[in-house]
Design a protein around this motif. Structure first.
Motif, PDB file in Angstrom:
ATOM      1  N   GLN A 111     -18.799  19.032 -10.096  1.00 28.07           N
ATOM      2  CA  GLN A 111     -17.360  18.749 -10.050  1.00 28.07           C
ATOM      3  C   GLN A 111     -16.882  18.513  -8.623  1.00 28.07           C
ATOM      4  O   GLN A 111     -16.061  17.642  -8.364  1.00 28.07           O
ATOM      5  N   LYS A 112     -17.435  19.283  -7.703  1.00 25.23           N
ATOM      6  CA  LYS A 112     -17.069  19.140  -6.295  1.00 25.23           C
ATOM      7  C   LYS A 112     -17.461  17.742  -5.784  1.00 25.23           C
ATOM      8  O   LYS A 112     -16.682  17.070  -5.107  1.00 25.23           O
ATOM      9  N   ALA A 113     -18.676  17.332  -6.136  1.00 22.30           N
ATOM     10  CA  ALA A 113     -19.152  16.019  -5.700  1.00 22.30           C
ATOM     11  C   ALA A 113     -18.342  14.909  -6.370  1.00 22.30           C
ATOM     12  O   ALA A 113     -18.027  13.884  -5.747  1.00 22.30           O
ATOM     13  N   LEU A 114     -18.003  15.122  -7.636  1.00 21.54           N
ATOM     14  CA  LEU A 114     -17.215  14.123  -8.367  1.00 21.54           C
ATOM     15  C   LEU A 114     -15.828  13.974  -7.729  1.00 21.54           C
ATOM     16  O   LEU A 114     -15.337  12.868  -7.521  1.00 21.54           O
ATOM     17  N   LYS A 115     -15.230  15.119  -7.411  1.00 17.96           N
ATOM     18  CA  LYS A 115     -13.909  15.123  -6.795  1.00 17.96           C
ATOM     19  C   LYS A 115     -13.974  14.407  -5.442  1.00 17.96           C
ATOM     20  O   LYS A 115     -13.107  13.597  -5.104  1.00 17.96           O
ATOM     21  N   TYR A 116     -15.016  14.693  -4.680  1.00 17.78           N
ATOM     22  CA  TYR A 116     -15.181  14.049  -3.382  1.00 17.78           C
ATOM     23  C   TYR A 116     -15.249  12.532  -3.560  1.00 17.78           C
ATOM     24  O   TYR A 116     -14.615  11.773  -2.830  1.00 17.78           O
ATOM     25  N   ARG A 117     -16.028  12.105  -4.550  1.00 17.32           N
ATOM     26  CA  ARG A 117     -16.169  10.668  -4.766  1.00 17.32           C
ATOM     27  C   ARG A 117     -14.839  10.044  -5.177  1.00 17.32           C
ATOM     28  O   ARG A 117     -14.453   8.986  -4.689  1.00 17.32           O
ATOM     29  N   PHE A 158     -33.761  -6.966  -7.735  1.00 14.99           N
ATOM     30  CA  PHE A 158     -35.190  -6.780  -7.504  1.00 14.99           C
ATOM     31  C   PHE A 158     -35.870  -8.154  -7.523  1.00 14.99           C
ATOM     32  O   PHE A 158     -35.509  -9.017  -8.334  1.00 14.99           O
ATOM     33  N   ALA A 159     -36.858  -8.321  -6.643  1.00 12.57           N
ATOM     34  CA  ALA A 159     -37.528  -9.615  -6.513  1.00 12.57           C
ATOM     35  C   ALA A 159     -38.346  -9.938  -7.769  1.00 12.57           C
ATOM     36  O   ALA A 159     -39.441  -9.417  -7.951  1.00 12.57           O
ATOM     37  N   GLY A 160     -37.795 -10.786  -8.619  1.00 14.76           N
ATOM     38  CA  GLY A 160     -38.478 -11.154  -9.852  1.00 14.76           C
ATOM     39  C   GLY A 160     -37.695 -10.774 -11.095  1.00 14.76           C
ATOM     40  O   GLY A 160     -38.106 -11.090 -12.208  1.00 14.76           O
ATOM     41  N   ALA A 161     -36.556 -10.105 -10.911  1.00 16.88           N
ATOM     42  CA  ALA A 161     -35.764  -9.654 -12.061  1.00 16.88           C
ATOM     43  C   ALA A 161     -34.669 -10.660 -12.408  1.00 16.88           C
ATOM     44  O   ALA A 161     -34.202 -11.405 -11.547  1.00 16.88           O
ATOM     45  N   LEU A 162     -34.254 -10.672 -13.687  1.00 17.59           N
ATOM     46  CA  LEU A 162     -33.090 -11.445 -14.097  1.00 17.59           C
ATOM     47  C   LEU A 162     -31.833 -10.601 -13.916  1.00 17.59           C
ATOM     48  O   LEU A 162     -30.759 -11.118 -13.669  1.00 17.59           O
ATOM     49  N   ASP A 163     -31.981  -9.300 -14.109  1.00 16.86           N
ATOM     50  CA  ASP A 163     -30.873  -8.373 -13.887  1.00 16.86           C
ATOM     51  C   ASP A 163     -31.423  -7.058 -13.374  1.00 16.86           C
ATOM     52  O   ASP A 163     -32.444  -6.580 -13.866  1.00 16.86           O
ATOM     53  N   THR A 164     -30.726  -6.483 -12.388  1.00 14.99           N
ATOM     54  CA  THR A 164     -31.082  -5.153 -11.901  1.00 14.99           C
ATOM     55  C   THR A 164     -29.899  -4.228 -12.145  1.00 14.99           C
ATOM     56  O   THR A 164     -28.798  -4.496 -11.666  1.00 14.99           O
ATOM     57  N   TYR A 165     -30.143  -3.177 -12.915  1.00 12.69           N
ATOM     58  CA  TYR A 165     -29.128  -2.164 -13.153  1.00 12.69           C
ATOM     59  C   TYR A 165     -29.358  -1.020 -12.170  1.00 12.69           C
ATOM     60  O   TYR A 165     -30.504  -0.752 -11.785  1.00 12.69           O
ATOM     61  N   THR A 166     -28.285  -0.363 -11.778  1.00 16.32           N
ATOM     62  CA  THR A 166     -28.423   0.649 -10.729  1.00 16.32           C
ATOM     63  C   THR A 166     -27.515   1.840 -10.975  1.00 16.32           C
ATOM     64  O   THR A 166     -26.494   1.710 -11.663  1.00 16.32           O
ATOM     65  N   ILE A 167     -27.903   2.983 -10.444  1.00 14.27           N
ATOM     66  CA  ILE A 167     -26.980   4.110 -10.332  1.00 14.27           C
ATOM     67  C   ILE A 167     -26.740   4.342  -8.841  1.00 14.27           C
ATOM     68  O   ILE A 167     -27.679   4.408  -8.048  1.00 14.27           O
ATOM     69  N   ALA A 217     -29.086   8.166 -15.187  1.00 17.15           N
ATOM     70  CA  ALA A 217     -27.735   8.693 -14.940  1.00 17.15           C
ATOM     71  C   ALA A 217     -27.619  10.109 -15.505  1.00 17.15           C
ATOM     72  O   ALA A 217     -27.041  11.000 -14.870  1.00 17.15           O
ATOM     73  N   ASP A 218     -28.176  10.307 -16.690  1.00 17.53           N
ATOM     74  CA  ASP A 218     -28.191  11.631 -17.318  1.00 17.53           C
ATOM     75  C   ASP A 218     -28.898  12.638 -16.402  1.00 17.53           C
ATOM     76  O   ASP A 218     -28.384  13.729 -16.117  1.00 17.53           O
ATOM     77  N   PHE A 219     -30.060  12.231 -15.891  1.00 12.47           N
ATOM     78  CA  PHE A 219     -30.807  13.116 -14.999  1.00 12.47           C
ATOM     79  C   PHE A 219     -30.014  13.411 -13.721  1.00 12.47           C
ATOM     80  O   PHE A 219     -29.898  14.567 -13.299  1.00 12.47           O
ATOM     81  N   ALA A 220     -29.462  12.365 -13.107  1.00  7.64           N
ATOM     82  CA  ALA A 220     -28.729  12.535 -11.850  1.00  7.64           C
ATOM     83  C   ALA A 220     -27.546  13.488 -12.055  1.00  7.64           C
ATOM     84  O   ALA A 220     -27.357  14.429 -11.280  1.00  7.64           O
ATOM     85  N   GLU A 221     -26.783  13.263 -13.106  1.00 11.35           N
ATOM     86  CA  GLU A 221     -25.556  14.042 -13.280  1.00 11.35           C
ATOM     87  C   GLU A 221     -25.814  15.439 -13.830  1.00 11.35           C
ATOM     88  O   GLU A 221     -25.227  16.411 -13.367  1.00 11.35           O
ATOM     89  N   ASN A 222     -26.707  15.551 -14.799  1.00 12.54           N
ATOM     90  CA  ASN A 222     -26.868  16.838 -15.486  1.00 12.54           C
ATOM     91  C   ASN A 222     -27.955  17.736 -14.926  1.00 12.54           C
ATOM     92  O   ASN A 222     -28.031  18.912 -15.260  1.00 12.54           O
ATOM     93  N   PHE A 223     -28.811  17.202 -14.061  1.00  9.07           N
ATOM     94  CA  PHE A 223     -29.838  18.041 -13.436  1.00  9.07           C
ATOM     95  C   PHE A 223     -29.649  18.108 -11.913  1.00  9.07           C
ATOM     96  O   PHE A 223     -29.612  19.181 -11.348  1.00  9.07           O
ATOM     97  N   MET A 224     -29.480  16.937 -11.286  1.00  9.41           N
ATOM     98  CA  MET A 224     -29.229  16.927  -9.845  1.00  9.41           C
ATOM     99  C   MET A 224     -27.774  17.281  -9.513  1.00  9.41           C
ATOM    100  O   MET A 224     -27.466  17.551  -8.353  1.00  9.41           O
ATOM    101  N   ALA A 225     -26.915  17.236 -10.526  1.00  4.85           N
ATOM    102  CA  ALA A 225     -25.470  17.465 -10.307  1.00  4.85           C
ATOM    103  C   ALA A 225     -24.880  16.429  -9.360  1.00  4.85           C
ATOM    104  O   ALA A 225     -23.954  16.713  -8.605  1.00  4.85           O
ATOM    105  N   VAL A 226     -25.431  15.230  -9.393  1.00 10.99           N
ATOM    106  CA  VAL A 226     -24.974  14.130  -8.546  1.00 10.99           C
ATOM    107  C   VAL A 226     -24.272  13.095  -9.430  1.00 10.99           C
ATOM    108  O   VAL A 226     -24.921  12.445 -10.241  1.00 10.99           O
ATOM    109  N   PRO A 227     -22.948  12.943  -9.288  1.00  9.20           N
ATOM    110  CA  PRO A 227     -22.259  11.933 -10.087  1.00  9.20           C
ATOM    111  C   PRO A 227     -22.666  10.529  -9.634  1.00  9.20           C
ATOM    112  O   PRO A 227     -22.853  10.304  -8.431  1.00  9.20           O
TER     113      PRO A 227
END
Lengths: 493, 493
Positions: free
Chosen positions: B411-417, B220-229, B198-208
């Motif tokens: 900020q533009k992408a965040l506002k859009y979302r 995921f096939a075999g996981a107990l929990d899958t976390y996602t961004i 999430a840090d990489f996506a938001e602070n480098f890709m500028a993608v919220p």
């Protein structure tokens, strides 16, 4: 996970076993469950990463860019270049299906026969074919040239006899593939990249190399000329450490890649390719290491300096911690990678042996006496010499020492090669001397026939026709026919 | 090789076609001769390299090391974990033979039937199985834990419908595979790596991104929990941008990886895996770009600043060259990547359009009038705003502007979302609103049955159960059954 040093075979007892032991015990790599494929362990990969980073910088400094091409190649692509298919079709991994399904008897999964590919795909053994098929769309005019691409990738060749790093079915490498408007430019590029490889080998790996051109028999399948750097291992055998190929117009013709030249004429594009692989890890290990373990050139060592405390109690450790961290921080500011190992679950003696095994170039040891006296014990891995020195300005001492080690192991390897390179004029003497290992400079009549006879009778091959050295003509040691110059023979990996 | 800008489809006309056009015209990637496999072109690869470098630094800063495991996996390994085989066996490339031979009719090469493998190998779709088979030998005691390995590699999944970067048969990724002594430690690791993503996506890709956990159905096939961004594209669809899995002891049990814990008991090892891929390139392109081409975040742009001269004659060009190179050098000293494009075979207008297409964040234009006045025209790619400014201290202005652009596009992408995220309570409203695109927060009864009904009827899936946001309980919009909290629905890539 460190293995006990005492298990390491001595070089003099069995050089080959020493190498195999060392790769595993120093946590560099190990065999995997898949025949011929290795696992590169974190410590081994850390060295490879340093090599990659340096090479990549050198490629970019010479105008190259990275790109990525498909892992799989249509079977028919291989056949387009006549020599290429002969060289690579016999040892490739073939993908024939795209799905598994549950076995009827519930015993697991089986290939789904309904998911058979129309055309089989092979895992790239090298990427000339898929890349030249791509370049066809990128090149119309001389304005689109040169193309100077490199790719970092895995490749696969179904080798029967494998050894960690030296010869594995899957290996990691980089492959440069360039396209040029003129023959001259392509030839210059192929030679330039050989120079980059030699520069890297000598100035970063501290491995001296002989630069030269391969005989026709040893050329890359599809090349007009293959240039090579050849290094000598401590058993006197040669290790081909990097090759650069002038491919002429062979692949351009095979994939119909033509361009409009400056005279408005249609012409086939000129090509080079060049690569080094994880095989370089083998060269690095075998050139410098000793019976105590790895000896790494400081420029490629993941840990350049280790600091180890010797203490009687927690209070003393605390005082050493403070001083050691101060030194470590100063070294890090200078761009030197340092590990301060104050773990309390291992004895100092174990740590000493372990970091020797791992080839850490400089070891600093600090005990209670050192604290009182303002000293530290400095050991260099290459000679194992120890000296107690003042901690004042120790950072500068260490920095200088790292440079000294880098220079010293190169000189040592160079001296070894010089002492094990001889000139021979008779085939009888050749057959006798080749048993002792080392490089032999001898006259050869230039024919594949003679070359193959020598190989069959002595297991020695022509490593290269060196660019430098004695260029006096003579007569072939086997046939007595004229020879333009001495060439370099050796047994090899 | 730059294509004319006028050919780029407008987003409003056909968003999907706009994306496909842009990837090709901006020289990021193209289809290869092998179905579903892409060629990543140098400009696209340069962006990926910047992403890799940054992520790699972040992994290392959190204590991870890189290693490399085999490309090929024995077929039987897949079957060891029951869910895993269901998830991956249906779309894999199967190696059945290890040699080709010349066809009897001379028409090329064919599979050599005598070179059939005893057990088929599959090209890794993901590496849990081969890695846990390896870890078995690395782990005996709690002292061997944790293992925090990452691998940069290519993987292969036989996708039927592919799109450049978003879904390709072969793709590049990193996969972290960690082993831990306790459940808690593994869960913490899985969450920590999601935070890194999430840090990489938001602070480098500028993608919220929205962080959350997947429903059982989307794990995921075999996981107990899958976390996602989850990120929102400009058409309101979601793009899963990175996942981190808590695997429990599933793979340890499948490969019998046990360790002696601190209480001297034998216990199965706890695991995580986490990955991001070249799919991130798709997220980057679709979040920020516009009808003029790419808009790149300055932190990941291969070229951050382009300088273009406008001149009447060679003498004027020479004067501009001097001034432009002076500015370029100063910017480079500040760590900013600059291209001074004074090539004389392209008109300024062509260059303007081309660098807009390529998403270069800042453009400086210098003409004769500017030279006289000591000015330069500064254009920012994100807003296309131009301003003529003094060349005095222009370096600082550019540096500040790059930071501003990075912040602005986020900020533009965040506002859009934010503007396209709504709360819905009735299923009728849901079905109506989902057609407009965007994220919908709604109540769901927690069953796979309801989830699949919604998917079938609306093509929307539960992207995640967000970690943050409104946690008020309610009732399921479909069944009226109790719901613990609102979850995030969207149509997705």
């Amino acid at each position: 996970m460190a293995k006990e040093l005492k298990d390491l075979t001595k070089r003099a007892d069995n050089y080959s076993q020493w190498y195999n032991d060392l790769v595993v015990k120093a946590d560099l790599a190990e065999q995997s469950a898949v025949r011929g494929c290795m696992v590169i362990k974190p410590y081994g990969y850390a060295i490879w990463e340093k090599m990659q980073r340096q090479l990549d910088d050198m490629f970019k400094a010479t105008g190259h860019v990275n790109a990525y091409f498909p892992l799989l190649i249509p079977k028919s692509f291989l056949s387009r270049e006549a020599e290429h298919v002969e060289g690579f079709a016999k040892e490739c991994a073939v993908v024939t299906h795209y799905r598994l399904k549950n076995a009827a008897d519930g015993s697991g999964v089986v290939v789904d026969p309904s998911a058979k590919l129309e055309e089989e795909l092979i895992i790239r053994p090298t990427s000339e074919t898929i890349i030249w098929n791509t370049y066809k769309n990128w090149i119309q005019s001389y304005r689109d040239l040169p193309i100077l691409c490199n790719q970092w990738a895995n490749v696969f060749r179904w080798e029967m006899r494998t050894r960690l790093f030296l010869r594995t079915a899957e290996f990691l490498w980089q492959e440069g593939h360039t396209a040029h408007a003129t023959r001259e430019e392509a030839e210059t590029e192929a030679r330039r990249m050989l120079d980059v490889y030699a520069d890297f080998a000598e100035n970063f790996m501290a491995v001296p190399v002989v630069k030269g051109v391969k005989s026709a028999n040893e050329r890359f399948a599809g090349a007009l000329d293959t240039y090579t750097i050849e290094a000598m291992m401590q058993d006197g055998k040669a290790l081909q450490s990097g090759t650069s190929h002038f491919l002429g117009q062979n692949f351009a013709k095979a994939f119909d890649v033509q361009f409009i030249n400056k005279n408005n004429e249609l012409e086939y594009v000129w090509a080079t390719s060049w690569g080094v692989s994880t095989r370089l890890m083998g060269a690095l290990i075998m050139t410098h290491s000793d019976d105590n373990g790895l000896v790494l050139p400081p420029k490629l060592a993941p840990i350049q300096v280790v600091i180890i405390p010797i203490y009687k109690n927690a209070e003393q450790l605390q005082a050493i911690d403070a001083k050691a961290n101060e030194i470590a921080d100063k070294l890090r500011t200078m761009g030197i990678s340092v590990k301060y190992d104050n773990a309390d679950n291992k004895r100092p003696g174990f740590k000493f042996a372990d970091y020797e095994l791992k080839g850490v170039p400089v070891r600093l040891v600090m005990g209670g006496r050192d604290l009182e006296n303002g000293t530290v014990e400095v050991m260099r891995r290459d000679t194992l010499e120890k000296e107690t020195m003042s901690v004042e300005n120790i950072e500068q001492v260490v920095k200088t020492l790292l440079d000294e080690i880098q220079a010293n192991i190169f000189q040592k390897a160079l001296k070894y090669r010089q002492e094990h390179t001889i000139t021979v004029d008779s085939y009888d003497e050749f057959k006798e001397k080749i048993e002792e290992g080392g490089f032999i400079l001898a006259h050869w009549d230039g024919t594949t026939e003679t070359e193959e006879r020598i190989k069959e009778e002595t297991k020695a091959t022509i490593r290269c026709i060196p660019f430098d050295g004695d260029t006096t003509p003579g007569v072939c040691m086997v046939t007595g026919k004229p020879s333009a110059r001495r060439v370099l023979f050796a047994r090899s990996y």
